[in-house]
Structures are given as structure tokens and as C-alpha cells.
Motif scaffolding. Structure first.
Motif, PDB file in Angstrom:
ATOM      1  N   LYS A   1      -6.535  -4.584 -11.578  1.00 44.85           N
ATOM      2  CA  LYS A   1      -6.366  -4.689 -13.024  1.00 44.85           C
ATOM      3  C   LYS A   1      -4.555  -4.416 -13.424  1.00 44.85           C
ATOM      4  CE  LYS A   1      -7.302  -1.388 -17.106  1.00 44.85           C
ATOM      5  NZ  LYS A   1      -7.969  -0.672 -17.602  1.00 44.85           N
ATOM      6  N   HIS A   2      -3.981  -3.702 -12.505  1.00 40.83           N
ATOM      7  CA  HIS A   2      -2.519  -3.283 -12.619  1.00 40.83           C
ATOM      8  C   HIS A   2      -1.580  -4.163 -11.751  1.00 40.83           C
ATOM      9  CE1 HIS A   2      -3.854  -0.006 -15.363  1.00 40.83           C
ATOM     10  NE2 HIS A   2      -4.605   0.357 -14.495  1.00 40.83           N
ATOM     11  N   GLY A   3      -2.254  -5.280 -11.291  1.00 40.58           N
ATOM     12  CA  GLY A   3      -1.232  -6.031 -10.454  1.00 40.58           C
ATOM     13  C   GLY A   3      -0.909  -5.505  -9.130  1.00 40.58           C
ATOM     14  N   MET A   4      -1.594  -4.647  -8.618  1.00 38.04           N
ATOM     15  CA  MET A   4      -1.193  -4.192  -7.241  1.00 38.04           C
ATOM     16  C   MET A   4      -1.942  -4.546  -6.035  1.00 38.04           C
ATOM     17  SD  MET A   4       1.425  -2.253  -8.026  1.00 38.04           S
ATOM     18  CE  MET A   4       1.406  -1.457  -6.667  1.00 38.04           C
ATOM     19  N   VAL A   5      -2.898  -5.473  -6.259  1.00 38.62           N
ATOM     20  CA  VAL A   5      -3.557  -5.890  -5.206  1.00 38.62           C
ATOM     21  C   VAL A   5      -2.641  -6.926  -4.248  1.00 38.62           C
ATOM     22  CG1 VAL A   5      -5.595  -7.221  -4.262  1.00 38.62           C
ATOM     23  CG2 VAL A   5      -5.461  -5.591  -6.081  1.00 38.62           C
ATOM     24  N   PRO A   6      -2.349  -6.595  -2.850  1.00 38.75           N
ATOM     25  CA  PRO A   6      -1.366  -7.394  -2.176  1.00 38.75           C
ATOM     26  C   PRO A   6      -2.085  -8.764  -1.627  1.00 38.75           C
ATOM     27  CG  PRO A   6      -2.209  -5.480  -0.788  1.00 38.75           C
ATOM     28  CD  PRO A   6      -2.934  -5.280  -2.061  1.00 38.75           C
TER      29      PRO A   6
ATOM     30  N   ILE B   1       8.763  -0.183 -10.590  1.00 39.34           N
ATOM     31  CA  ILE B   1       9.058  -1.498 -10.582  1.00 39.34           C
ATOM     32  C   ILE B   1       8.648  -2.005  -9.129  1.00 39.34           C
ATOM     33  CG2 ILE B   1      10.779  -3.113 -10.998  1.00 39.34           C
ATOM     34  CD1 ILE B   1      10.173  -1.236 -13.289  1.00 39.34           C
ATOM     35  N   CYS B   2       7.687  -2.907  -9.132  1.00 36.84           N
ATOM     36  CA  CYS B   2       7.262  -3.538  -7.768  1.00 36.84           C
ATOM     37  C   CYS B   2       7.453  -4.857  -7.490  1.00 36.84           C
ATOM     38  CB  CYS B   2       5.876  -3.035  -7.588  1.00 36.84           C
ATOM     39  SG  CYS B   2       5.199  -1.621  -8.196  1.00 36.84           S
TER      40      CYS B   2
ATOM     41  N   VAL C   1      11.554   3.877 -11.059  1.00 36.72           N
ATOM     42  CA  VAL C   1      11.351   3.870  -9.825  1.00 36.72           C
ATOM     43  C   VAL C   1      11.148   2.670  -9.205  1.00 36.72           C
ATOM     44  CG1 VAL C   1      10.178   5.004  -7.747  1.00 36.72           C
ATOM     45  CG2 VAL C   1      10.525   6.284  -9.603  1.00 36.72           C
ATOM     46  N   VAL C   2      12.121   2.070  -8.204  1.00 34.70           N
ATOM     47  CA  VAL C   2      11.919   0.872  -7.728  1.00 34.70           C
ATOM     48  C   VAL C   2      11.522   0.876  -6.229  1.00 34.70           C
ATOM     49  CG1 VAL C   2      13.322  -1.454  -7.041  1.00 34.70           C
ATOM     50  CG2 VAL C   2      13.791   0.014  -8.996  1.00 34.70           C
ATOM     51  N   GLY C   3      10.264   0.448  -6.237  1.00 35.98           N
ATOM     52  CA  GLY C   3       9.715   0.275  -4.817  1.00 35.98           C
ATOM     53  C   GLY C   3       7.989   0.197  -4.954  1.00 35.98           C
ATOM     54  N   SER C   4       7.399  -0.012  -3.710  1.00 37.97           N
ATOM     55  CA  SER C   4       5.956  -0.048  -3.889  1.00 37.97           C
ATOM     56  C   SER C   4       5.514   0.540  -2.642  1.00 37.97           C
ATOM     57  CB  SER C   4       5.281  -1.329  -4.165  1.00 37.97           C
ATOM     58  OG  SER C   4       5.937  -2.141  -2.954  1.00 37.97           O
ATOM     59  N   GLY C   5       6.158   1.530  -1.712  1.00 37.94           N
ATOM     60  CA  GLY C   5       5.901   2.067  -0.722  1.00 37.94           C
ATOM     61  C   GLY C   5       5.334   3.434  -1.013  1.00 37.94           C
TER      62      GLY C   5
ATOM     63  N   LEU D   1       4.079   3.436 -15.995  1.00 37.06           N
ATOM     64  CA  LEU D   1       4.171   2.044 -16.464  1.00 37.06           C
ATOM     65  C   LEU D   1       4.290   1.403 -15.120  1.00 37.06           C
ATOM     66  CD1 LEU D   1       6.184   2.304 -19.692  1.00 37.06           C
ATOM     67  CD2 LEU D   1       3.597   2.433 -19.460  1.00 37.06           C
ATOM     68  N   ILE D   2       3.474   0.287 -14.699  1.00 41.00           N
ATOM     69  CA  ILE D   2       3.495  -0.414 -13.503  1.00 41.00           C
ATOM     70  C   ILE D   2       4.115  -1.894 -13.962  1.00 41.00           C
ATOM     71  CG2 ILE D   2       2.432  -1.675 -11.670  1.00 41.00           C
ATOM     72  CD1 ILE D   2       0.609   0.715 -11.611  1.00 41.00           C
ATOM     73  N   LYS D   3       5.254  -2.465 -13.403  1.00 38.30           N
ATOM     74  CA  LYS D   3       6.004  -3.541 -13.763  1.00 38.30           C
ATOM     75  C   LYS D   3       6.227  -4.512 -12.417  1.00 38.30           C
ATOM     76  CE  LYS D   3       7.622  -1.848 -18.186  1.00 38.30           C
ATOM     77  NZ  LYS D   3       6.899  -2.814 -18.790  1.00 38.30           N
ATOM     78  N   ARG D   4       5.728  -5.762 -12.507  1.00 40.20           N
ATOM     79  CA  ARG D   4       5.872  -6.534 -11.387  1.00 40.20           C
ATOM     80  C   ARG D   4       7.467  -7.361 -11.696  1.00 40.20           C
ATOM     81  NH1 ARG D   4       1.670  -7.313  -7.757  1.00 40.20           N
ATOM     82  NH2 ARG D   4       3.149  -8.235  -6.543  1.00 40.20           N
ATOM     83  N   ALA D   5       8.202  -7.457 -10.628  1.00 37.07           N
ATOM     84  CA  ALA D   5       9.378  -8.159 -10.902  1.00 37.07           C
ATOM     85  C   ALA D   5      10.139  -8.782  -9.383  1.00 37.07           C
ATOM     86  CB  ALA D   5      10.681  -7.327 -11.474  1.00 37.07           C
ATOM     87  N   ARG D   6      10.237  -9.891  -9.155  1.00 35.88           N
ATOM     88  CA  ARG D   6      10.801 -10.336  -7.835  1.00 35.88           C
ATOM     89  C   ARG D   6      12.321  -9.648  -7.607  1.00 35.88           C
ATOM     90  NH1 ARG D   6       7.505 -11.070  -4.626  1.00 35.88           N
ATOM     91  NH2 ARG D   6       9.117 -12.008  -3.360  1.00 35.88           N
ATOM     92  N   SER D   7      12.915  -9.569  -8.710  1.00 39.49           N
ATOM     93  CA  SER D   7      14.482  -8.849  -8.465  1.00 39.49           C
ATOM     94  C   SER D   7      14.901  -8.051  -9.868  1.00 39.49           C
ATOM     95  CB  SER D   7      15.570 -10.009  -8.351  1.00 39.49           C
ATOM     96  OG  SER D   7      15.518 -10.887  -9.327  1.00 39.49           O
ATOM     97  N   PHE D   8      15.820  -7.448  -9.820  1.00 37.87           N
ATOM     98  CA  PHE D   8      16.248  -6.386 -10.693  1.00 37.87           C
ATOM     99  C   PHE D   8      18.023  -6.417 -10.890  1.00 37.87           C
ATOM    100  CE2 PHE D   8      15.996  -3.310  -7.830  1.00 37.87           C
ATOM    101  CZ  PHE D   8      16.947  -2.552  -8.165  1.00 37.87           C
ATOM    102  N   SER D   9      18.515  -6.099 -11.910  1.00 37.07           N
ATOM    103  CA  SER D   9      19.782  -5.698 -12.264  1.00 37.07           C
ATOM    104  C   SER D   9      20.033  -4.644 -12.969  1.00 37.07           C
ATOM    105  CB  SER D   9      20.797  -6.961 -12.356  1.00 37.07           C
ATOM    106  OG  SER D   9      20.159  -7.353 -13.975  1.00 37.07           O
TER     107      SER D   9
END
Length: 327
Positions: free
Chosen positions: A114-119, A44-45, A17-21, A149-157
Motif C-alpha cells: 500500500k505504501h510502495g515498500m514491497v521490494p 525518502i526510499c 530521512v533518506v534510506g530504507s534500511g 510520510l513515505i516517498k519513493r525517489a530514484r535520486s534527490f538533491s
């Protein structure tokens, strides 16, 4: 798509799932509940977002802290007058203090960092910018269990068997049978694309909407759902009631000049919710939603004060039930 069809689509599948809303969090939670740890759902956030669990701070609801008339005194509002403007200035430290207390509480209670979700923005900025949402039940418990699984990425393909993060062939790959794009949409672009006329295309983006519903210079058009709020469905319902009363002849619109002046004044007080880096913005009612509903009620001919008793009027949060009598 119905719930049964959606469940069949994701069950036993590797889902990304791509998004963080809010919609992204809800979708991820549904996938994790359906597949568990055997087929973890990858989220994927690109950017963080404030999400809270239940809306309580040390036993006090967020509604009582930020969504009643007393709390609204701490923010500037259109046509509020000199006395209310000065009061908002004097009460600014109080709003900042309450926001910081809420921010500290949620950082302690929810393992977002802890999971990289603090804005990057503060809790107060998320409140005013309509970037606050409510976590699905036991969301981070499922993260700890390995079903999310939470993953941070600026872009994806896309690739043959899933996604490549950061749009780089050497980047991390996420295996997926199903990819869900929960990235929202550009409401301003959708409004512009409605028109063939170049004049109307320019007007719809250049001038704000009167009562967040109608454009002063584009006749026979009403927009519901463009301006957001912390509780958007409730706001959209009020917009729909206002448009229904307008169509039924319950009130008449003021002159174009007066509508433009009112819309411009409201535009100065609305937060602009940004679409990514450098993107445009959508208006958000933020901390003036009750003040906005007061205007809508006056237009429709209803009493804006909806509570029973002075204490309830000032201390209890406003919600959909308060406007249920407006049909």
C-alpha cells in the motif's frame, strides 16, 4: 551524539530521512514519536526492503523456521560432503515452501505494498541476502496517522529549505529543517582506503577473508564487521571472540595456501549483498551462520554443539545466548 542531544535536534523540526534500511526505519520512528502529526517525518526510499513485525509467522518464530540446524540442512554449505549436499537438493522445495508461506503471511499482515515498500525480490531472496529487518513498533500505524510520510525517489538533491526528489528542479520538494542520511556505507571501499600500498589495495578486494576476519596475505590485520548476517551484531561478537582467542595464542592460523583454499570455498557459498545498481557487494553469511559459528568454535577449542538435548540441538534456533560461555 547522546539520546538527549538527538531528541533536542529533531523535536519541533521538519525532518527528512533518506534510506530504507533498519537504521532509517528506526530513525523515522523516533522522529515521528517526538513530533507527531504536527511535523511529519518524511522517509525518502530509493528501493524497497523486506521488514517484518516481530518475526512470527502464524505463531511460529522465524528463528524456528529458518535459523536452526534443521533449517540449515536445506542450504548448501562449505565442506558439507556429498550426503549433506544431496540432502540440501532434496529439501530445496521445503525451504521454498516455507519462504512462500512467510512471504504470503507478511504481505497480508503488513501494508507494505500500500505504501510502495514491497521490494522486487522475494522474501526468500531477502533472507539469503541479509536484507531482512524488523519494523519498529506501530510503524505503519504512524504512517496511517500522518506522522510518517513515505516517498519513493530514484535520486534527490538539496535545496534551500529541504530536498528535491528525482534530482529535478521540477520534481517534488520535501520541506526539511534536518536531513538524516541513513544510506549505509561502502565497506569494501573503506577496507581499500586503509592501505597506501597498491599491492595490498589490490589483494584486499581480490581475495576473500579467512573466517571472514583475516586476509591470508596481509599480516597483522583483522577485520570485524565486514561480512554481514541477518543478525549482524551477534555475528560480529563471534568474530571479535575469535580474533581475541587468536591474539591470545589459543590457536594458530594454518598455512597461507590452506587459508586461501578455505576462504575461496566459503566465498562460493556466501551471498553478495549489492550496493545499489551495478555496485559491488559485501559477503553475507545468510543461511549458513550456525555452520560458520561451528567452525569458529572448533578453532577456539569449544564444542560447537551448544544445546542441551538432541531435539533442542536440531529444532531450537541458535542465538547469542548459546555462545555466552565463550569469553
Amino acid at each position: 551524539m547522546g539520546h538527549a542531544a538527538a531528541d533536542e535536534l529533531i523535536r519541533g523540526k521538519r525532518v527528512a530521512v533518506v534510506g530504507s534500511g533498519k537504521s532509517a526505519f528506526d530513525t523515522v520512528a523516533e522522529c515521528a514519536a517526538a513530533n507527531g502529526g504536527r511535523y511529519p517525518c518524511a522517509m525518502i526510499c530509493r528501493s524497497g526492503r523486506w521488514m517484518v513485525n516481530g518475526g512470527f509467522v502464524w505463531g511460529v518464530s522465524l528463528g524456528h523456521l529458518f535459523c536452526n540446524r534443521l533449517a540449515e540442512l536445506t542450504v548448501h554449505k562449505p565442506r558439507e560432503g556429498l550426503a549433506l549436499a544431496l540432502l540440501a537438493i532434496l529439501l530445496t522445495p521445503l525451504r521454498w515452501l516455507l519462504s512462500k508461506l512467510a512471504e504470503t503471511y507478511f504481505k497480508m499482515q503488513i501494508p507494505m505494498e500500500k505504501h510502495g515498500m514491497v521490494p522486487e525480490e522475494s522474501f526468500a531472496g531477502s533472507m539469503s541476502g541479509c536484507r531482512l529487518g524488523v519494523l519498529p513498533d506501530k510503524f505503519y500505524d504512524r504512517v496511517e496517522e500522518g506522522s510518517i510520510l513515505i516517498k519513493r525517489a530514484r535520486s534527490f538533491s538539496f535545496c534551500t529549505d529541504g530536498l528535491v526528489l528525482d534530482d529535478d528542479d521540477t520534481g517534488e520538494r520535501v520541506d526539511a529543517d534536518v536531513v538524516v542520511l541513513a544510506t549505509g556505507f561502502r565497506g569494501d571501499q573503506k577496507l581499500t582506503d586503509m592501505f597506501v600500498s597498491a599491492t595490498f589495495k589490490q589483494q584486499i578486494v581480490a581475495a576473500p577473508l579467512y573466517r571472514q576476519c583475516v586476509h591470508p596475505r596481509i599480516p597483522q590485520m583483522a577485520v570485524i564487521g565486514y561480512t554481514e548476517n541477518l543478525t549482524s551484531i551477534y555475528t560480529f561478537e563471534m568474530m571479535a571472540k575469535w580474533v581475541a582467542h587468536l591474539l591470545a595464542g589459543a590457536f594458530r592460523l594454518p598455512s597461507v595456501v590452506r587459508m586461501e583454499a578455505s576462504a575461496a570455498e566459503w566465498d562460493e557459498h556466501l551471498v553478495m549483498r549489492r550496493h545499489g545498481e551495478g555496485g559491488g557487494g559485501k559477503p553475507c553469511l545468510g543461511g549458513v551462520s550456525t555452520w560458520y559459528n561451528d567452525e569458529m568454535c572448533r578453532d577456539m577449542g569449544y564444542e560447537p554443539r551448544r544445546k542441551k538435548g538432541i531435539l533442542a540441538e536440531w529444532l531450537q534456533p541458535y542465538g547469542p545466548a548459546d555462545y555466552a560461555g565463550i569469553l
